[in-house]
Scaffold this active site. Structure first.
Site: not given
Length: 328
Positions: A120-122, A149, A153, A192
């Site tokens: 994920s880009s988070c 999270y 990742k 989301h």
């Protein structure tokens, strides 16, 4: 770090090989299954959570010993929006780490030819430069509301890279931006922002409510990629790439949350007003991925936001009356 993605070319996957899609009923996994079937894969392996709990190491190892997949796509994860991430951080880090460790190590032990890990880009710092390049990983502090999270990742991404380095495996990691599309989770308590807004505007239209309230100031910038584009990118990389880089996968353009709300209002046909609630959290101020690396490898996104929203809304409307619209 010099980008070498365009030089690492490999043979396409064998369409008759066994390919295990972990998390096949979720947003990403179901899009991958659609794409793989469209591309002629004849031996797709899938298991529901009830059939195989990926947090249980012994069960995962037994599944791999019995099925011996040639390829693995790891799309299974515990996911949720700002509220869920901020409220249940222990669950998010523990369950995601368990899934990643169990599947990646079992793939290695059972000689899986190629694995693709969905991140994920988070994973990137809250305040890193924009657009976000892959080399910005671990260069600053994470956004607190989804830190657990993100850490999980990052661990999965690094695990793939370290297995490649130590064991010579062929594991690829992709970091998508915000995703949406068919089979998204529309449950209001843990969805989301995009599907939550789509459902709220739809229900406001049905009830003829005078307004819809949108959390935050409306100013944060977000990038949205249709999940069918992501599936296309994943298969493209599995077919064409064999290096140790990881890849951002995004649309390359961004909108504010307010602009997104206005676009969803248009797509749903809602006639009422949009009201902002600045007392609610905004999350990360801006998050736009730099997709130069995957472009250099030969892939481009194809589905524009309005077209993707229309397709998603059509799917949602067909299932709304029966309640069959939340992620399973």
């Amino acid at each position: 770090m010099k980008d070498t993605a365009q030089r690492n070319i490999t043979k396409p996957l064998d369409r008759n090989g066994k390919i295990y899609v972990a998390g096949h009923r979720g947003l990403v996994g179901s899009a991958l299954v659609r794409k793989l079937e469209e591309e002629g894969f004849t031996q797709l392996l899938t298991r529901t959570h009830e059939e195989l709990d990926l947090t249980r190491q012994a069960d995962v190892e037994e599944f791999f010993r019995q099925e011996r997949p040639d390829y693995v796509i790891l799309a299974a994860a515990k996911v949720g929006g700002i509220y869920a991430n901020d409220t249940y951080p222990a669950d998010f880090i523990m369950k995601n780490l368990q899934i990643e460790c169990n599947v990646i190590d079992a793939a290695y032990k059972n000689q899986v030819k190629k694995l693709l890990f969905l991140g994920s880009s988070c994973i990137y710092p809250r305040d890193c430069p924009q657009p976000i390049k892959e080399e910005y990983l671990l260069s600053g502090y994470l956004e607190k509301t989804n830190e657990a999270y993100a850490l999980a990742k990052i661990a999965g991404l690094k695990m793939c890279a370290y297995y490649n380095r130590q064991y010579g495996t062929h594991y690829i990691s992709v970091m998508p931006c915000n995703l949406y599309g068919i089979n998204d989770n529309f449950a209001l308590e843990n969805s989301h922002v995009l599907p939550a807004l789509m459902r709220r505007f739809h229900e406001a239209k049905l009830s003829e409510a005078p307004c819809v309230t949108v959390w935050g100031t409306g100013t944060p910038l977000r990038e949205f990629l249709n999940v069918d584009d992501l599936a296309d990118a994943c298969l493209y990389l599995l077919d064409h790439y064999d290096g140790n880089d990881f890849f951002n996968v995004g649309y390359g353009k961004e909108v504010t949350i307010l602009e997104l709300a206005e676009l969803i209002r248009k797509v749903t046909g809602y006639q009422g007003a949009i009201v902002l609630d600045p007392s609610k959290p905004d999350g990360t101020p801006r998050k736009l991925t730099d997709i130069s690396r995957i472009r250099a490898a030969g892939w481009e996104p194809k589905i524009d936001l309005e077209t993707g929203l229309k397709k998603t809304y059509e799917w949602f409307c067909k299932r709304y009356e029966t309640g069959d619209f939340a992620q399973r």
